[in-house]
Each structure stands twice: as C-alpha cells, then as structure tokens.
Design a protein around this motif. Structure first.
Motif, PDB file in Angstrom:
ATOM      1  N   GLY A 208       0.777  -1.237   0.000  1.00 24.32           N
ATOM      2  CA  GLY A 208       0.000   0.000   0.000  1.00 24.32           C
ATOM      3  C   GLY A 208       0.808   1.285   0.000  1.00 24.32           C
ATOM      4  N   TYR A 209       2.048   1.225  -0.487  1.00 25.57           N
ATOM      5  CA  TYR A 209       2.871   2.440  -0.569  1.00 25.57           C
ATOM      6  C   TYR A 209       2.886   2.947  -2.003  1.00 25.57           C
ATOM      7  N   GLU A 210       2.959   4.272  -2.128  1.00 25.11           N
ATOM      8  CA  GLU A 210       2.974   4.919  -3.440  1.00 25.11           C
ATOM      9  C   GLU A 210       4.323   5.607  -3.648  1.00 25.11           C
ATOM     10  N   PRO A 211       5.160   5.111  -4.597  1.00 23.11           N
ATOM     11  CA  PRO A 211       6.439   5.786  -4.854  1.00 23.11           C
ATOM     12  C   PRO A 211       6.220   7.129  -5.555  1.00 23.11           C
ATOM     13  N   THR A 212       7.125   8.084  -5.297  1.00 20.70           N
ATOM     14  CA  THR A 212       7.027   9.393  -5.945  1.00 20.70           C
ATOM     15  C   THR A 212       7.572   9.352  -7.367  1.00 20.70           C
ATOM     16  N   GLY A 213       8.365   8.320  -7.670  1.00 14.62           N
ATOM     17  CA  GLY A 213       9.020   8.244  -8.977  1.00 14.62           C
ATOM     18  C   GLY A 213      10.489   8.611  -8.898  1.00 14.62           C
ATOM     19  N   VAL A 214      10.941   9.119  -7.745  1.00 12.65           N
ATOM     20  CA  VAL A 214      12.362   9.467  -7.571  1.00 12.65           C
ATOM     21  C   VAL A 214      13.042   8.336  -6.806  1.00 12.65           C
ATOM     22  N   VAL A 215      14.163   7.865  -7.364  1.00  9.35           N
ATOM     23  CA  VAL A 215      14.917   6.778  -6.741  1.00  9.35           C
ATOM     24  C   VAL A 215      16.368   7.210  -6.569  1.00  9.35           C
ATOM     25  N   TYR A 216      16.905   6.982  -5.365  1.00  4.78           N
ATOM     26  CA  TYR A 216      18.314   7.249  -5.080  1.00  4.78           C
ATOM     27  C   TYR A 216      19.073   5.934  -5.037  1.00  4.78           C
ATOM     28  N   GLU A 217      20.296   5.961  -5.537  1.00  6.66           N
ATOM     29  CA  GLU A 217      21.222   4.842  -5.364  1.00  6.66           C
ATOM     30  C   GLU A 217      22.448   5.381  -4.651  1.00  6.66           C
ATOM     31  N   PHE A 218      22.793   4.759  -3.520  1.00  8.01           N
ATOM     32  CA  PHE A 218      23.995   5.122  -2.762  1.00  8.01           C
ATOM     33  C   PHE A 218      25.034   4.042  -3.004  1.00  8.01           C
ATOM     34  N   TYR A 219      26.246   4.468  -3.349  1.00  5.47           N
ATOM     35  CA  TYR A 219      27.292   3.526  -3.745  1.00  5.47           C
ATOM     36  C   TYR A 219      28.327   3.382  -2.635  1.00  5.47           C
ATOM     37  N   TYR A 220      28.423   2.169  -2.080  1.00  2.00           N
ATOM     38  CA  TYR A 220      29.309   1.904  -0.953  1.00  2.00           C
ATOM     39  C   TYR A 220      30.721   1.511  -1.383  1.00  2.00           C
ATOM     40  N   ASN A 221      30.881   1.187  -2.656  1.00  2.00           N
ATOM     41  CA  ASN A 221      32.208   0.913  -3.216  1.00  2.00           C
ATOM     42  C   ASN A 221      32.097   1.130  -4.722  1.00  2.00           C
ATOM     43  N   SER A 222      33.159   0.870  -5.448  1.00  2.00           N
ATOM     44  CA  SER A 222      33.115   1.155  -6.883  1.00  2.00           C
ATOM     45  C   SER A 222      33.782   0.024  -7.660  1.00  2.00           C
ATOM     46  N   PRO A 223      33.490  -0.046  -8.970  1.00  2.00           N
ATOM     47  CA  PRO A 223      34.096  -1.093  -9.801  1.00  2.00           C
ATOM     48  C   PRO A 223      35.629  -0.999  -9.830  1.00  2.00           C
ATOM     49  N   GLU A 224      36.174   0.168  -9.481  1.00  2.00           N
ATOM     50  CA  GLU A 224      37.638   0.298  -9.418  1.00  2.00           C
ATOM     51  C   GLU A 224      38.210  -0.389  -8.173  1.00  2.00           C
ATOM     52  N   GLU A 225      37.356  -0.599  -7.152  1.00  2.00           N
ATOM     53  CA  GLU A 225      37.817  -1.136  -5.862  1.00  2.00           C
ATOM     54  C   GLU A 225      37.552  -2.630  -5.690  1.00  2.00           C
ATOM     55  N   VAL A 226      36.446  -3.116  -6.239  1.00  2.00           N
ATOM     56  CA  VAL A 226      36.025  -4.503  -5.993  1.00  2.00           C
ATOM     57  C   VAL A 226      35.485  -5.122  -7.287  1.00  2.00           C
ATOM     58  N   PRO A 227      35.447  -6.466  -7.352  1.00  2.00           N
ATOM     59  CA  PRO A 227      34.796  -7.108  -8.505  1.00  2.00           C
ATOM     60  C   PRO A 227      33.319  -6.715  -8.559  1.00  2.00           C
ATOM     61  N   GLU A 228      32.745  -6.723  -9.771  1.00  2.00           N
ATOM     62  CA  GLU A 228      31.332  -6.327  -9.927  1.00  2.00           C
ATOM     63  C   GLU A 228      30.404  -7.101  -9.008  1.00  2.00           C
ATOM     64  N   SER A 229      30.717  -8.368  -8.751  1.00  2.00           N
ATOM     65  CA  SER A 229      29.843  -9.204  -7.917  1.00  2.00           C
ATOM     66  C   SER A 229      29.802  -8.718  -6.473  1.00  2.00           C
ATOM     67  N   GLU A 230      30.774  -7.863  -6.086  1.00  2.00           N
ATOM     68  CA  GLU A 230      30.837  -7.372  -4.704  1.00  2.00           C
ATOM     69  C   GLU A 230      30.400  -5.917  -4.561  1.00  2.00           C
ATOM     70  N   LEU A 231      29.918  -5.319  -5.646  1.00  2.00           N
ATOM     71  CA  LEU A 231      29.438  -3.940  -5.562  1.00  2.00           C
ATOM     72  C   LEU A 231      28.246  -3.870  -4.617  1.00  2.00           C
ATOM     73  N   LEU A 232      28.275  -2.889  -3.706  1.00  2.00           N
ATOM     74  CA  LEU A 232      27.189  -2.713  -2.738  1.00  2.00           C
ATOM     75  C   LEU A 232      26.469  -1.400  -3.032  1.00  2.00           C
ATOM     76  N   THR A 233      25.165  -1.482  -3.237  1.00  2.00           N
ATOM     77  CA  THR A 233      24.359  -0.308  -3.560  1.00  2.00           C
ATOM     78  C   THR A 233      23.111  -0.313  -2.683  1.00  2.00           C
ATOM     79  N   LYS A 234      22.852   0.830  -2.039  1.00  2.00           N
ATOM     80  CA  LYS A 234      21.586   0.990  -1.322  1.00  2.00           C
ATOM     81  C   LYS A 234      20.622   1.699  -2.269  1.00  2.00           C
ATOM     82  N   ILE A 235      19.506   1.047  -2.560  1.00  2.00           N
ATOM     83  CA  ILE A 235      18.474   1.608  -3.430  1.00  2.00           C
ATOM     84  C   ILE A 235      17.397   2.193  -2.525  1.00  2.00           C
TER      85      ILE A 235
END
Length: 155
Positions: free
Chosen positions: A122-149
């Motif tokens: 029963g929640y209504e999204p506004t249409g705006v989504v943030y992604e927070f990046y805890y590491n980067s492809p330069e630091e870790v393999p893609e399989s270990e990328l951590l993102t808060k959506i």
C-alpha cells in the motif's frame, strides 16, 4: 510473493547535499558520475569539508536516452555551491530501502521486486529513486558492488 531482497520502509529527516543535476544518456552516465563526484569533492576540499555519507545518484526518470539525474554527496550541513554544484537536499519523509550486492547492470529485478512490494503493502512511490554507492568497480569485482536503493514514497 517471495522476495530475495530485504525491503524496509524508513522515515528520515531532510538531508543536505551538494550535487550536480543534469540530463544524460545511460551510456554517458559513468563518465558524468565520475566527473561530477570529482568536481564536488574538489569543491568540498577547498572548503575543508568532507561528505557525511556515501555518494549517490538520484534518478528523476528512467528515460535511458535522457536520464534526469542528480549526482552528489550528503553533507553534515548545507554548504555553499559554486557553478553547477548546487546546494540541495534529500527530502524528509518515507523511503523504501533495499541493499543490493552485484553488478549495476543486473539491478532491474531488484527494482521490480521493490515496486511489487510497495504495491502489495500500500505504498505509493514518488518516482524518484536514489542509489547510494558503498564501493566502486575500481575497488572490488562487480559481484561485490554494494548499492543501497532508496525509493521516495508519498506520505
């Protein structure tokens, strides 16, 4: 439905940020993100400031040819902008959050799961989504990328 992702709804205060908002294509996005992060970090450094949390990209639409994005860093207090670096904020209110581990190009099922979960609960999204990046492809393999959506929700 059974979810492979842990989704929770939180309420937050407004969060000041320094950011650059622009229209770009999905193909140009990685370069735009890198350039924007560097410009903002350089500006903050000149003021003797540091980000207060992980870098983010806010998506105001999902038009892959004309993405309306805000690229930036949370700050401990409102800081002065310069040129295209603006003082902004992540608005206060309800948000649905989900941590995702894996390649950026495999996030679509997570978005689908969050949207389904929001509808079922029963929640209504506004249409705006943030992604927070805890590491980067330069630091870790893609399989270990951590993102808060984080989906902004209607109150």
């Amino acid at each position: 439905m059974d979810y492979d992702y842990e989704i929770e709804v939180i309420e937050t205060e407004a969060q000041p940020v320094l950011s650059i908002r622009e229209i770009t294509s999905v193909n140009d996005l990685p370069e735009e993100i890198g350039d924007s992060y560097q410009a903002i970090l350089n500006h903050m450094s000149l003021m003797g400031e540091q980000p207060s949390d992980m870098p983010f990209v806010a998506y105001y639409n999902m038009d892959m040819d004309n993405l309306d994005v805000e690229i930036g860093f949370p700050t401990s207090k409102p800081l002065a902008g310069i040129h295209d670096i603006e003082v902004s904020e992540i608005p206060a209110g309800l948000k649905a959050v989900c941590m995702y581990q894996g390649p950026y190009n495999e996030m679509e099922p997570v978005y689908e799961a969050i949207n389904e979960w929001l509808e079922e609960n029963g929640y209504e999204p506004t249409g705006v989504v943030y992604e927070f990046y805890y590491n980067s492809p330069e630091e870790v393999p893609e399989s270990e990328l951590l993102t808060k959506i984080m989906f902004l929700l209607e109150d």
